[in-house]
Design a protein around this motif. Sequence first.
Motif, PDB file in Angstrom:
ATOM      1  N   ARG A   1       0.818  -1.183   0.000  1.00  0.00           N
ATOM      2  CA  ARG A   1       0.000   0.000   0.000  1.00  0.00           C
ATOM      3  C   ARG A   1       0.869   1.256   0.000  1.00  0.00           C
ATOM      4  NH1 ARG A   1      -3.846   0.422   5.051  1.00  0.00           N
ATOM      5  NH2 ARG A   1      -2.126   1.461   6.028  1.00  0.00           N
ATOM      6  N   PHE A   2       1.840   1.316   0.917  1.00  0.00           N
ATOM      7  CA  PHE A   2       2.683   2.508   1.001  1.00  0.00           C
ATOM      8  C   PHE A   2       3.670   2.587  -0.158  1.00  0.00           C
ATOM      9  CE2 PHE A   2       1.418   1.817   5.449  1.00  0.00           C
ATOM     10  CZ  PHE A   2       0.770   3.018   5.663  1.00  0.00           C
ATOM     11  N   ALA A   3       4.171   1.446  -0.600  1.00  0.00           N
ATOM     12  CA  ALA A   3       5.100   1.439  -1.735  1.00  0.00           C
ATOM     13  C   ALA A   3       4.404   1.927  -2.998  1.00  0.00           C
ATOM     14  CB  ALA A   3       5.671   0.044  -1.943  1.00  0.00           C
ATOM     15  N   ARG A   4       3.170   1.471  -3.210  1.00  0.00           N
ATOM     16  CA  ARG A   4       2.411   1.890  -4.395  1.00  0.00           C
ATOM     17  C   ARG A   4       2.146   3.396  -4.341  1.00  0.00           C
ATOM     18  NH1 ARG A   4       0.189  -1.147  -7.742  1.00  0.00           N
ATOM     19  NH2 ARG A   4      -0.079  -2.918  -6.365  1.00  0.00           N
ATOM     20  N   LYS A   5       1.742   3.901  -3.177  1.00  0.00           N
ATOM     21  CA  LYS A   5       1.472   5.326  -3.023  1.00  0.00           C
ATOM     22  C   LYS A   5       2.745   6.148  -3.279  1.00  0.00           C
ATOM     23  CE  LYS A   5      -0.078   8.744   0.306  1.00  0.00           C
ATOM     24  NZ  LYS A   5      -0.282   9.042   1.704  1.00  0.00           N
ATOM     25  N   THR A   6       3.871   5.700  -2.737  1.00  0.00           N
ATOM     26  CA  THR A   6       5.136   6.392  -2.937  1.00  0.00           C
ATOM     27  C   THR A   6       5.532   6.383  -4.408  1.00  0.00           C
ATOM     28  OG1 THR A   6       5.855   5.829  -0.703  1.00  0.00           O
ATOM     29  CG2 THR A   6       7.574   6.461  -2.265  1.00  0.00           C
ATOM     30  N   ALA A   7       5.339   5.246  -5.069  1.00  0.00           N
ATOM     31  CA  ALA A   7       5.671   5.149  -6.490  1.00  0.00           C
ATOM     32  C   ALA A   7       4.837   6.129  -7.311  1.00  0.00           C
ATOM     33  CB  ALA A   7       5.455   3.724  -6.979  1.00  0.00           C
ATOM     34  N   ILE A   8       3.561   6.197  -7.050  1.00  0.00           N
ATOM     35  CA  ILE A   8       2.669   7.104  -7.783  1.00  0.00           C
ATOM     36  C   ILE A   8       3.062   8.551  -7.527  1.00  0.00           C
ATOM     37  CG2 ILE A   8       0.282   7.940  -7.930  1.00  0.00           C
ATOM     38  CD1 ILE A   8      -0.548   4.955  -7.451  1.00  0.00           C
ATOM     39  N   SER A  15       2.485   0.800 -15.300  1.00  0.00           N
ATOM     40  CA  SER A  15       2.954   0.385 -16.614  1.00  0.00           C
ATOM     41  C   SER A  15       4.481   0.473 -16.727  1.00  0.00           C
ATOM     42  CB  SER A  15       2.309   1.260 -17.697  1.00  0.00           C
ATOM     43  OG  SER A  15       2.689   2.611 -17.501  1.00  0.00           O
ATOM     44  N   SER A  16       5.136   1.084 -15.737  1.00  0.00           N
ATOM     45  CA  SER A  16       6.601   1.168 -15.771  1.00  0.00           C
ATOM     46  C   SER A  16       7.202  -0.172 -15.396  1.00  0.00           C
ATOM     47  CB  SER A  16       7.089   2.259 -14.813  1.00  0.00           C
ATOM     48  OG  SER A  16       6.957   1.823 -13.485  1.00  0.00           O
ATOM     49  N   SER A  17       8.500  -0.232 -15.313  1.00  0.00           N
ATOM     50  CA  SER A  17       9.180  -1.490 -14.991  1.00  0.00           C
ATOM     51  C   SER A  17       9.188  -1.786 -13.493  1.00  0.00           C
ATOM     52  CB  SER A  17      10.618  -1.445 -15.509  1.00  0.00           C
ATOM     53  OG  SER A  17      11.321  -0.394 -14.874  1.00  0.00           O
ATOM     54  N   LEU A  18       8.509  -0.969 -12.718  1.00  0.00           N
ATOM     55  CA  LEU A  18       8.435  -1.175 -11.280  1.00  0.00           C
ATOM     56  C   LEU A  18       7.530  -2.362 -10.964  1.00  0.00           C
ATOM     57  CD1 LEU A  18       9.060  -0.083  -8.399  1.00  0.00           C
ATOM     58  CD2 LEU A  18       6.955   1.244  -8.599  1.00  0.00           C
ATOM     59  N   GLU A  19       8.034  -3.275 -10.158  1.00  0.00           N
ATOM     60  CA  GLU A  19       7.255  -4.429  -9.729  1.00  0.00           C
ATOM     61  C   GLU A  19       7.222  -4.422  -8.198  1.00  0.00           C
ATOM     62  OE1 GLU A  19       7.353  -9.312 -10.009  1.00  0.00           O
ATOM     63  OE2 GLU A  19       8.875  -8.130 -11.034  1.00  0.00           O
ATOM     64  N   LEU A  20       6.046  -4.288  -7.616  1.00  0.00           N
ATOM     65  CA  LEU A  20       5.900  -4.279  -6.165  1.00  0.00           C
ATOM     66  C   LEU A  20       5.639  -5.696  -5.680  1.00  0.00           C
ATOM     67  CD1 LEU A  20       3.607  -1.136  -5.828  1.00  0.00           C
ATOM     68  CD2 LEU A  20       6.079  -1.267  -5.612  1.00  0.00           C
ATOM     69  N   ILE A  21       6.441  -6.106  -4.690  1.00  0.00           N
ATOM     70  CA  ILE A  21       6.318  -7.461  -4.165  1.00  0.00           C
ATOM     71  C   ILE A  21       6.243  -7.390  -2.650  1.00  0.00           C
ATOM     72  CG2 ILE A  21       7.420  -9.719  -3.960  1.00  0.00           C
ATOM     73  CD1 ILE A  21       8.913  -9.059  -6.570  1.00  0.00           C
ATOM     74  N   GLN A  22       5.212  -7.976  -2.061  1.00  0.00           N
ATOM     75  CA  GLN A  22       5.106  -8.085  -0.616  1.00  0.00           C
ATOM     76  C   GLN A  22       5.427  -9.530  -0.262  1.00  0.00           C
ATOM     77  OE1 GLN A  22       1.394  -6.825   1.104  1.00  0.00           O
ATOM     78  NE2 GLN A  22       1.854  -7.766   3.051  1.00  0.00           N
ATOM     79  N   ASP A  24       7.566 -12.404   2.753  1.00  0.00           N
ATOM     80  CA  ASP A  24       8.191 -12.740   4.018  1.00  0.00           C
ATOM     81  C   ASP A  24       9.660 -12.995   3.727  1.00  0.00           C
ATOM     82  OD1 ASP A  24       8.792 -13.566   6.579  1.00  0.00           O
ATOM     83  OD2 ASP A  24       7.920 -15.544   6.328  1.00  0.00           O
ATOM     84  N   LEU A  25      10.533 -12.090   4.190  1.00  0.00           N
ATOM     85  CA  LEU A  25      11.942 -12.112   3.822  1.00  0.00           C
ATOM     86  C   LEU A  25      12.030 -12.146   2.295  1.00  0.00           C
ATOM     87  CD1 LEU A  25      13.367 -14.429   6.634  1.00  0.00           C
ATOM     88  CD2 LEU A  25      13.543 -11.949   6.487  1.00  0.00           C
ATOM     89  N   ALA A  26      12.879 -12.990   1.736  1.00  0.00           N
ATOM     90  CA  ALA A  26      13.049 -12.986   0.277  1.00  0.00           C
ATOM     91  C   ALA A  26      12.474 -14.233  -0.382  1.00  0.00           C
ATOM     92  CB  ALA A  26      14.535 -12.857  -0.053  1.00  0.00           C
ATOM     93  N   GLN A  27      11.630 -14.965   0.320  1.00  0.00           N
ATOM     94  CA  GLN A  27      11.158 -16.275  -0.141  1.00  0.00           C
ATOM     95  C   GLN A  27      10.739 -16.310  -1.619  1.00  0.00           C
ATOM     96  OE1 GLN A  27      11.539 -19.043   1.786  1.00  0.00           O
ATOM     97  NE2 GLN A  27      11.036 -20.120  -0.089  1.00  0.00           N
ATOM     98  N   PRO A  28       9.832 -15.454  -2.091  1.00  0.00           N
ATOM     99  CA  PRO A  28       9.419 -15.589  -3.492  1.00  0.00           C
ATOM    100  C   PRO A  28      10.483 -15.128  -4.490  1.00  0.00           C
ATOM    101  CG  PRO A  28       8.302 -13.742  -2.470  1.00  0.00           C
ATOM    102  CD  PRO A  28       9.064 -14.445  -1.381  1.00  0.00           C
ATOM    103  N   LEU A  29      11.535 -14.500  -4.016  1.00  0.00           N
ATOM    104  CA  LEU A  29      12.589 -14.013  -4.910  1.00  0.00           C
ATOM    105  C   LEU A  29      13.717 -15.024  -5.109  1.00  0.00           C
ATOM    106  CD1 LEU A  29      12.846 -10.419  -3.434  1.00  0.00           C
ATOM    107  CD2 LEU A  29      11.487 -11.175  -5.395  1.00  0.00           C
ATOM    108  N   LEU A  30      13.747 -16.079  -4.294  1.00  0.00           N
ATOM    109  CA  LEU A  30      14.867 -17.016  -4.318  1.00  0.00           C
ATOM    110  C   LEU A  30      15.115 -17.639  -5.691  1.00  0.00           C
ATOM    111  CD1 LEU A  30      14.419 -18.702  -0.819  1.00  0.00           C
ATOM    112  CD2 LEU A  30      16.041 -16.905  -1.472  1.00  0.00           C
TER     113      LEU A  30
END
Length: 137
Positions: A1-8, A15-22, A24-30
Amino acid sequence: RFARKTAIENGLHESSSLELIQCDLAQPLLPRFHHAVDVIIFNPPYVPTPDTEVSGNGIEASWAGGERGRRVIDRALPQIAQLLSRPNGRCYMITVDDNEPEEIARELSDKFGLNMIPLVRRRACNEFLTVQKISWI
């Protein structure tokens, strides 16, 4: 929520190359960043607290580290090993003496082939903070 607001507010749109990911630690990024991260800066919740505070939603979650202040740190160690690039990847992690950094260093070495050394130590009010440098052996 706050990341999206800050980005806007800063002119970045979905539509930019920004990808917001919520996560727990880096689990989905591994899988995506396996051994591909050159530098990790990790300021975990390191204060020893009752374990019940670790998963809280209030401000205490920012510092509550559970028993020995290690609940989040211990979960992060295997992820750090999976993310750091070889052979020059580095992680800089904050610890306090209550976290038993010597034990963390042994675990990193024995289980993951990583070396951890204290880089900088400073007094902050009632505690000593140490920046630990983690790198491949």
